[in-house]
Design an enzyme around this catalytic site. Structure first.
Site, short mmCIF file in Angstrom:
data_model
loop_
_atom_site.label_atom_id
_atom_site.label_comp_id
_atom_site.label_asym_id
_atom_site.label_seq_id
_atom_site.Cartn_x
_atom_site.Cartn_y
_atom_site.Cartn_z
N SER A 150 0.83 -1.21 0.00
CA SER A 150 0.00 0.00 0.00
C SER A 150 0.86 1.25 0.00
O SER A 150 0.51 2.27 -0.61
CB SER A 150 -0.96 0.01 1.20
OG SER A 150 -0.25 0.18 2.41
N ASP A 208 6.91 2.39 6.14
CA ASP A 208 6.74 1.81 4.81
C ASP A 208 6.83 2.86 3.71
O ASP A 208 7.49 2.65 2.68
CB ASP A 208 5.39 1.08 4.71
CG ASP A 208 5.36 -0.21 5.52
OD1 ASP A 208 6.28 -0.40 6.35
OD2 ASP A 208 4.44 -1.01 5.34
#
Length: 400
Positions: A150, A208
């Site tokens: 994502s 991330d």
């Protein structure tokens, strides 16, 4: 839109793996994350008819479009986003997006979250003059495997939309296959991508999207993210056991064990912290090439950390089996991420024979696992010429 001049953009961003420090990082210890060279690719092109914006996600079979005139009416509700330091949707903005996308309030499926993140970034970044675009995003990363899929998606979207709307300059070097943005521009991309991650995850750590933006490796401790300068690229096998797990339940299990046996397990947390520190030291001294001794240390750190994680109860029979298969060929593996199944990394020394790697991959596939030969320490978000893209990416982006 003047900076685009009707041109296509091709962007990619890497996934991420945790090298060391998973679970310990929740308790204030150091974790090391690295760019995974399984990448997400995006193609943006101006839409000829000037009346719609289209998003196409072939990995999950999603293709949606909206009339720009309908979206234009919503722009005032998203203008604060442009000037706010704390990027991320308000609950009011999320409600608007859910109504627009026809997503029910409790929906957490991949398609719904991907569409909401796209609409949030499109309306917030592009602002007053919404451009008519066609965007295709295709990824080599599996979703829901703890590999930062994502974040790579949010980073690609942010970079492309910021460039298309003129908030980032289009790099001048026409003849270069792959280019990167400046540090200042990367900081802007990362900030918006974090907003996209908030749409998808609610309260992400920011690790991330930072890895997908800057690539290489970074250190994370108590909310502080520090890029590690110039790390060597390491060849690995990445294996997905395909065993689903609940990160939340695994994190809670570790916490319960720590409360029950603090004198036994606190030293293990300190040991995992020391493993992360030692790994960082080796990577930094080996930046111009790792010696055999460096690889031996990295392998021993992998083994020690895997044992520690088993003690904390986040191992799984599927991971034990994976470690046995690779160890039978002299290779060293550990889980990456939450554990309880999920994914593992296996370090590949430069002198390993291709036949051995092929045998290991075959044996892991026979266990029902999904296996990739790839690298970590990969470059962050990049702009490409169409000729420099891998064939599977071009086929998927153009055929979608």
């Amino acid at each position: 839109m003047s900076t685009m001049a009707g041109r296509e953009l091709f962007v990619s961003a890497p996934g991420k793996v945790i090298l060391h420090g998973e679970h310990a990082v929740v308790h204030g210890k150091v974790a090391l994350a690295a760019g995974l060279n399984l990448r997400t690719f995006l193609r943006l092109k101006p839409n000829k008819n000037n009346s719609t914006v289209l998003i196409n996600l072939p990995n999950i079979g999603t293709k949606l479009n909206w009339n720009i005139s309908d979206l234009q009416a919503l722009v005032p509700s998203f203008q604060d986003s442009l000037h706010s330091e704390a990027v991320g949707p308000s609950s009011e903005q999320l409600d608007i997006l859910k109504t627009l996308a026809g997503v029910s309030n409790g929906s957490r499926d991949t398609e719904s979250l991907a569409v909401l993140a796209f609409l949030y970034l499109y309306l917030s970044i592009c602002g007053q003059e919404l451009p008519s675009l066609e965007i295709v995003v295709w990824s080599r990363l599996p979703t829901g495997a703890g590999l930062g899929s994502s974040a790579a998606y949010s980073v690609c979207l942010s970079a492309a939309l910021l460039t298309a709307s003129g908030k980032l300059a289009y790099p001048e070097q026409e003849n270069i296959d792959t280019t990167r943005w400046t540090q200042t521009e990367l900081t802007l991309i990362n900030r918006w991508a974090f907003g996209g991650e908030k749409v998808i995850h609610g309260n992400p750590s920011g690790v991330d999207n930072a890895v997908a933006t800057w690539g290489g490796a970074l250190r994370y401790q108590a909310g502080q993210i520090t890029p590690i300068e110039r790390v060597p690229v390491l060849q690995i096998l990445l294996t997905n056991t395909r065993v689903p797990r609940s990160t939340k339940a695994l994190v809670a299990g570790v916490k319960d064990k720590l409360l029950k046996y603090p004198n036994i397990l606190e030293p293990l947390l300190a040991s995992i912290n020391a493993i992360s520190e030692e790994c960082q030291r080796v990577l930094q001294v080996g930046v111009d090439g790792l010696s055999k001794d460096h690889y031996s240390v990295l392998e021993e750190l992998i083994d020690i950390n895997q044992h520690h994680l088993n003690v904390f109860g986040v191992g799984h029979p599927s991971l034990d089996r994976l470690c046995q298969v690779t160890a039978s060929h002299g290779l060293h593996s550990k889980l990456t991420g939450a554990g309880g199944g999920g994914c593992a990394v296996t370090l590949l020394r430069p002198d390993i024979e291709a036949a051995v790697v092929d045998t290991v991959k075959h044996q892991l596939s026979e266990c029902g696992y999904q296996c990739w030969e790839t690298s970590i320490g990969a470059p962050g978000v990049s702009l490409h010429s169409s000729s420099s893209l891998p064939e599977d990416a071009i086929t998927s982006l153009n055929g979608a």
